[in-house]
Design a protein around this motif. Structure first.
Motif, PDB file in Angstrom:
ATOM      1  N   ILE A 188     -23.372  90.729  20.358  1.00 29.91           N
ATOM      2  CA  ILE A 188     -22.220  90.315  19.773  1.00 29.91           C
ATOM      3  C   ILE A 188     -23.199  91.104  18.679  1.00 29.91           C
ATOM      4  CG2 ILE A 188     -24.199  88.437  19.849  1.00 29.91           C
ATOM      5  CD1 ILE A 188     -20.572  87.721  18.791  1.00 29.91           C
ATOM      6  N   GLU A 189     -24.865  91.013  18.076  1.00 27.52           N
ATOM      7  CA  GLU A 189     -25.143  92.360  17.819  1.00 27.52           C
ATOM      8  C   GLU A 189     -25.063  93.355  16.362  1.00 27.52           C
ATOM      9  OE1 GLU A 189     -27.534  90.541  15.190  1.00 27.52           O
ATOM     10  OE2 GLU A 189     -27.542  88.681  16.236  1.00 27.52           O
ATOM     11  N   ARG A 190     -24.043  93.792  17.650  1.00 28.97           N
ATOM     12  CA  ARG A 190     -23.283  95.697  17.489  1.00 28.97           C
ATOM     13  C   ARG A 190     -22.248  94.652  17.236  1.00 28.97           C
ATOM     14  NH1 ARG A 190     -23.348  99.085  22.795  1.00 28.97           N
ATOM     15  NH2 ARG A 190     -22.598  99.889  21.386  1.00 28.97           N
ATOM     16  N   TYR A 191     -21.517  94.113  17.087  1.00 27.33           N
ATOM     17  CA  TYR A 191     -20.093  93.588  17.229  1.00 27.33           C
ATOM     18  C   TYR A 191     -20.255  93.483  15.821  1.00 27.33           C
ATOM     19  CZ  TYR A 191     -15.824  91.465  15.736  1.00 27.33           C
ATOM     20  OH  TYR A 191     -14.838  90.519  15.145  1.00 27.33           O
ATOM     21  N   TRP A 192     -21.324  93.253  14.850  1.00 27.50           N
ATOM     22  CA  TRP A 192     -20.885  91.958  13.466  1.00 27.50           C
ATOM     23  C   TRP A 192     -22.313  93.562  12.791  1.00 27.50           C
ATOM     24  CZ3 TRP A 192     -18.305  89.221  12.057  1.00 27.50           C
ATOM     25  CH2 TRP A 192     -17.703  88.137  13.070  1.00 27.50           C
ATOM     26  N   ASP A 193     -23.269  94.206  13.753  1.00 29.95           N
ATOM     27  CA  ASP A 193     -23.461  95.037  12.395  1.00 29.95           C
ATOM     28  C   ASP A 193     -22.215  96.076  12.008  1.00 29.95           C
ATOM     29  OD1 ASP A 193     -25.625  94.616  13.523  1.00 29.95           O
ATOM     30  OD2 ASP A 193     -26.131  95.987  14.967  1.00 29.95           O
ATOM     31  N   LYS A 194     -21.329  96.268  12.854  1.00 33.58           N
ATOM     32  CA  LYS A 194     -19.792  96.901  12.733  1.00 33.58           C
ATOM     33  C   LYS A 194     -18.952  95.984  11.727  1.00 33.58           C
ATOM     34  CE  LYS A 194     -15.788  99.397  14.530  1.00 33.58           C
ATOM     35  NZ  LYS A 194     -16.264 101.078  14.090  1.00 33.58           N
ATOM     36  N   ASN A 195     -18.666  95.235  11.877  1.00 33.35           N
ATOM     37  CA  ASN A 195     -17.277  93.597  11.546  1.00 33.35           C
ATOM     38  C   ASN A 195     -18.343  93.285  10.006  1.00 33.35           C
ATOM     39  OD1 ASN A 195     -14.600  94.397  12.893  1.00 33.35           O
ATOM     40  ND2 ASN A 195     -17.154  94.427  14.268  1.00 33.35           N
ATOM     41  N   GLU A 196     -19.526  93.159  10.223  1.00 32.25           N
ATOM     42  CA  GLU A 196     -19.551  92.942   8.583  1.00 32.25           C
ATOM     43  C   GLU A 196     -19.454  92.873   7.621  1.00 32.25           C
ATOM     44  OE1 GLU A 196     -24.176  91.176   6.249  1.00 32.25           O
ATOM     45  OE2 GLU A 196     -23.759  92.439   8.582  1.00 32.25           O
ATOM     46  N   LYS A 197     -19.370  94.529   6.929  1.00 36.05           N
ATOM     47  CA  LYS A 197     -17.735  94.839   6.068  1.00 36.05           C
ATOM     48  C   LYS A 197     -17.228  94.186   5.745  1.00 36.05           C
ATOM     49  CE  LYS A 197     -16.896  99.105   8.507  1.00 36.05           C
ATOM     50  NZ  LYS A 197     -17.031 100.181   8.627  1.00 36.05           N
ATOM     51  N   ARG A 198     -15.904  93.820   6.659  1.00 36.79           N
ATOM     52  CA  ARG A 198     -14.937  93.285   6.243  1.00 36.79           C
ATOM     53  C   ARG A 198     -14.424  91.490   5.780  1.00 36.79           C
ATOM     54  NH1 ARG A 198     -12.620  93.269  12.138  1.00 36.79           N
ATOM     55  NH2 ARG A 198     -10.837  93.109  11.176  1.00 36.79           N
ATOM     56  N   ILE A 199     -15.755  91.185   5.384  1.00 35.92           N
ATOM     57  CA  ILE A 199     -15.889  89.818   5.614  1.00 35.92           C
ATOM     58  C   ILE A 199     -15.635  90.454   4.054  1.00 35.92           C
ATOM     59  CG2 ILE A 199     -17.791  87.606   4.165  1.00 35.92           C
ATOM     60  CD1 ILE A 199     -17.924  87.641   6.614  1.00 35.92           C
ATOM     61  N   ALA A 200     -14.453  89.188   3.902  1.00 33.74           N
ATOM     62  CA  ALA A 200     -13.694  89.233   2.498  1.00 33.74           C
ATOM     63  C   ALA A 200     -14.519  89.300   1.458  1.00 33.74           C
ATOM     64  CB  ALA A 200     -13.362  87.938   1.918  1.00 33.74           C
ATOM     65  N   PRO A 201     -14.543  90.559   0.215  1.00 37.70           N
ATOM     66  CA  PRO A 201     -15.207  90.836  -0.766  1.00 37.70           C
ATOM     67  C   PRO A 201     -15.935  89.648  -2.340  1.00 37.70           C
ATOM     68  CG  PRO A 201     -14.082  92.911  -0.971  1.00 37.70           C
ATOM     69  CD  PRO A 201     -13.687  91.054   0.565  1.00 37.70           C
ATOM     70  N   TRP A 202     -13.808  88.801  -2.251  1.00 39.01           N
ATOM     71  CA  TRP A 202     -13.913  87.871  -3.190  1.00 39.01           C
ATOM     72  C   TRP A 202     -14.768  86.564  -2.549  1.00 39.01           C
ATOM     73  CZ3 TRP A 202     -12.829  82.895  -1.043  1.00 39.01           C
ATOM     74  CH2 TRP A 202     -12.537  82.700   0.537  1.00 39.01           C
ATOM     75  N   TYR A 203     -15.278  86.571  -1.136  1.00 45.49           N
ATOM     76  CA  TYR A 203     -16.159  85.410  -0.892  1.00 45.49           C
ATOM     77  C   TYR A 203     -17.745  85.588  -1.145  1.00 45.49           C
ATOM     78  CZ  TYR A 203     -19.327  82.451   2.134  1.00 45.49           C
ATOM     79  OH  TYR A 203     -20.472  81.784   2.609  1.00 45.49           O
ATOM     80  N   LEU A 204     -17.894  87.254  -0.527  1.00 48.09           N
ATOM     81  CA  LEU A 204     -19.486  87.528  -0.905  1.00 48.09           C
ATOM     82  C   LEU A 204     -19.227  87.374  -2.434  1.00 48.09           C
ATOM     83  CD1 LEU A 204     -19.209  90.753   0.932  1.00 48.09           C
ATOM     84  CD2 LEU A 204     -20.221  88.903   1.351  1.00 48.09           C
ATOM     85  N   ALA A 205     -18.957  87.221  -3.461  1.00 46.32           N
ATOM     86  CA  ALA A 205     -19.270  87.520  -5.051  1.00 46.32           C
ATOM     87  C   ALA A 205     -19.567  86.449  -5.324  1.00 46.32           C
ATOM     88  CB  ALA A 205     -17.555  88.141  -5.277  1.00 46.32           C
ATOM     89  N   GLN A 206     -18.479  85.246  -4.482  1.00 48.12           N
ATOM     90  CA  GLN A 206     -19.234  83.882  -4.556  1.00 48.12           C
ATOM     91  C   GLN A 206     -20.453  83.284  -3.666  1.00 48.12           C
ATOM     92  OE1 GLN A 206     -15.146  82.476  -5.139  1.00 48.12           O
ATOM     93  NE2 GLN A 206     -15.275  80.723  -3.096  1.00 48.12           N
ATOM     94  N   LYS A 207     -20.126  83.115  -3.028  1.00 53.04           N
ATOM     95  CA  LYS A 207     -21.192  82.811  -1.812  1.00 53.04           C
ATOM     96  C   LYS A 207     -22.051  82.185  -2.556  1.00 53.04           C
ATOM     97  CE  LYS A 207     -23.934  85.646   0.580  1.00 53.04           C
ATOM     98  NZ  LYS A 207     -25.577  84.953   0.699  1.00 53.04           N
ATOM     99  N   ARG A 208     -22.613  81.006  -2.287  1.00 50.92           N
ATOM    100  CA  ARG A 208     -23.578  80.390  -2.577  1.00 50.92           C
ATOM    101  C   ARG A 208     -24.704  80.113  -0.890  1.00 50.92           C
ATOM    102  NH1 ARG A 208     -20.783  75.564  -6.349  1.00 50.92           N
ATOM    103  NH2 ARG A 208     -21.563  74.328  -3.989  1.00 50.92           N
ATOM    104  N   PRO A 209     -25.948  79.533  -0.606  1.00 47.73           N
ATOM    105  CA  PRO A 209     -27.305  78.698  -0.343  1.00 47.73           C
ATOM    106  C   PRO A 209     -26.225  77.871   0.442  1.00 47.73           C
ATOM    107  CG  PRO A 209     -28.501  79.834  -1.831  1.00 47.73           C
ATOM    108  CD  PRO A 209     -27.094  79.941  -2.568  1.00 47.73           C
ATOM    109  N   ASP A 210     -25.405  77.285  -0.558  1.00 54.15           N
ATOM    110  CA  ASP A 210     -25.169  75.632   0.495  1.00 54.15           C
ATOM    111  C   ASP A 210     -23.840  76.519   0.807  1.00 54.15           C
ATOM    112  OD1 ASP A 210     -24.146  75.635  -1.817  1.00 54.15           O
ATOM    113  OD2 ASP A 210     -24.518  73.634  -2.442  1.00 54.15           O
ATOM    114  N   ASP A 211     -23.337  76.786   0.809  1.00 54.57           N
ATOM    115  CA  ASP A 211     -21.984  76.965   2.269  1.00 54.57           C
ATOM    116  C   ASP A 211     -22.138  76.388   3.074  1.00 54.57           C
ATOM    117  OD1 ASP A 211     -20.845  78.023  -0.455  1.00 54.57           O
ATOM    118  OD2 ASP A 211     -20.850  80.044   0.089  1.00 54.57           O
ATOM    119  N   LEU A 212     -20.262  76.335   3.498  1.00 53.33           N
ATOM    120  CA  LEU A 212     -20.707  75.284   4.847  1.00 53.33           C
ATOM    121  C   LEU A 212     -19.335  76.158   5.327  1.00 53.33           C
ATOM    122  CD1 LEU A 212     -21.295  73.831   7.483  1.00 53.33           C
ATOM    123  CD2 LEU A 212     -19.522  72.350   6.830  1.00 53.33           C
ATOM    124  N   ILE A 213     -19.970  76.751   6.454  1.00 59.23           N
ATOM    125  CA  ILE A 213     -18.352  77.364   7.780  1.00 59.23           C
ATOM    126  C   ILE A 213     -18.558  76.875   8.464  1.00 59.23           C
ATOM    127  CG2 ILE A 213     -18.118  79.923   9.016  1.00 59.23           C
ATOM    128  CD1 ILE A 213     -19.314  81.619   6.875  1.00 59.23           C
TER     129      ILE A 213
END
Length: 210
Positions: A73-98
Motif C-alpha cells: 500500500i505504501e508502494r502504491y501510494w508512492d507511485k499514485n500520490e501524484k494523481r491527486i487532483a491539482p485543484w484539490y492540492l491548491a485549496q487543501k486545508r488542515p481541517d479537511d475531511l476525506i
C-alpha cells in the motif's frame, strides 16, 4: 471544514480497484485464485442476483490475501500520490475531511500523507469483514451527525448518491471528468431526484447483521 469524497473526486479513479490490479501484478496467483470470483460476482450483480453491498464485501476479501499489504500500500501510494487532483492540492486545508466508501486501510495512508482527517469503511483485514456499515450515501451523513462533526462549509463528490451529505453543507459541488471538472450541485428537481433515489437504493445501506 470542507469535506471531500475520494474516488473520482480528488483522485481520478477508484483506488480500491486500482490497488487490486496493482496487487495482481505483484502476486500473479490472484489472477487464478481470486479474479474469477470477482468476474462471477460482477455478472451476478449485473443480472440482479447479488446486492451491491455483498459484491463489495466479497471483493474486498482480496485484502486478506496480501501478505505484504503494508509494503504494497505504501508502494502504491508512492507511485499514485501524484494523481491527486491539482485543484484539490491548491485549496487543501488542515481541517479537511476525506470521506470514502473504500476501506480505511487503503484511504488511511494517503490521508496521512496529505495531512488531513478521514473516515472510511472500517475493514478487518485479518478476518475479511466490515466492522461497520459501508460508508456510502446516507451512511456518510449519519456517521458525521452521530460523531458531532462541525458544520460543513463545502462538499465535493462525483456521485449523486452523496446528496444526503451534500444537503448538510453550506455549498456542494459535483465533480466530473475523472476529478477534472467542478460544477454546482444540481437542483433537486424531479428528474434529479429520480437519479438520486436510483443511486442510493442499491442495497448498500444495510447493517452487517442483516
Amino acid at each position: 471544514m470542507n469535506v471531500y469524497d475520494f474516488d473520482k473526486t480528488i483522485f481520478p479513479t477508484d483506488c480500491s480497484i486500482d490497488f487490486f490490479i496493482w496487487c495482481m501484478k505483484r502476486h500473479p496467483k490472484l489472477c487464478f485464485t481470486f479474479a474469477p470470483k470477482v468476474v462471477k460476482n460482477l455478472i451476478m450483480r449485473k443480472i440482479g442476483k447479488m446486492p451491491e453491498y455483498l459484491m463489495q464485501r466479497e471483493f474486498f476479501c482480496y485484502l486478506t490475501l496480501i501478505d505484504d499489504f503494508d509494503e504494497q500500500i505504501e508502494r502504491y501510494w508512492d507511485k499514485n500520490e501524484k494523481r491527486i487532483a491539482p485543484w484539490y492540492l491548491a485549496q487543501k486545508r488542515p481541517d479537511d475531511l476525506i470521506i470514502s466508501a473504500s476501506p480505511d486501510c487503503i484511504i488511511g495512508p494517503i490521508a496521512k500523507r496529505l495531512g488531513v482527517n478521514f473516515m472510511a469503511t472500517e475493514f478487518n483485514r485479518k478476518y475479511g469483514v466490515f466492522l461497520h456499515n459501508l460508508m456510502y450515501a446516507q451512511e456518510k451523513a449519519q456517521y458525521m451527525i452521530d460523531h458531532g462533526f462541525p458544520k460543513i462549509d463545502h462538499f465535493y463528490s462525483d456521485s449523486l448518491s452523496d446528496t444526503p451529505i451534500a444537503l448538510c453543507a453550506e455549498k456542494a459541488y459535483l465533480v466530473k471528468d475523472k476529478a477534472r471538472t467542478i460544477v454546482d450541485w444540481p437542483d433537486l428537481d424531479e428528474e434529479t431526484l429520480s437519479k438520486v433515489y436510483e443511486k442510493v437504493d442499491t442495497g448498500w445501506n444495510v447493517h452487517l447483521d442483516e
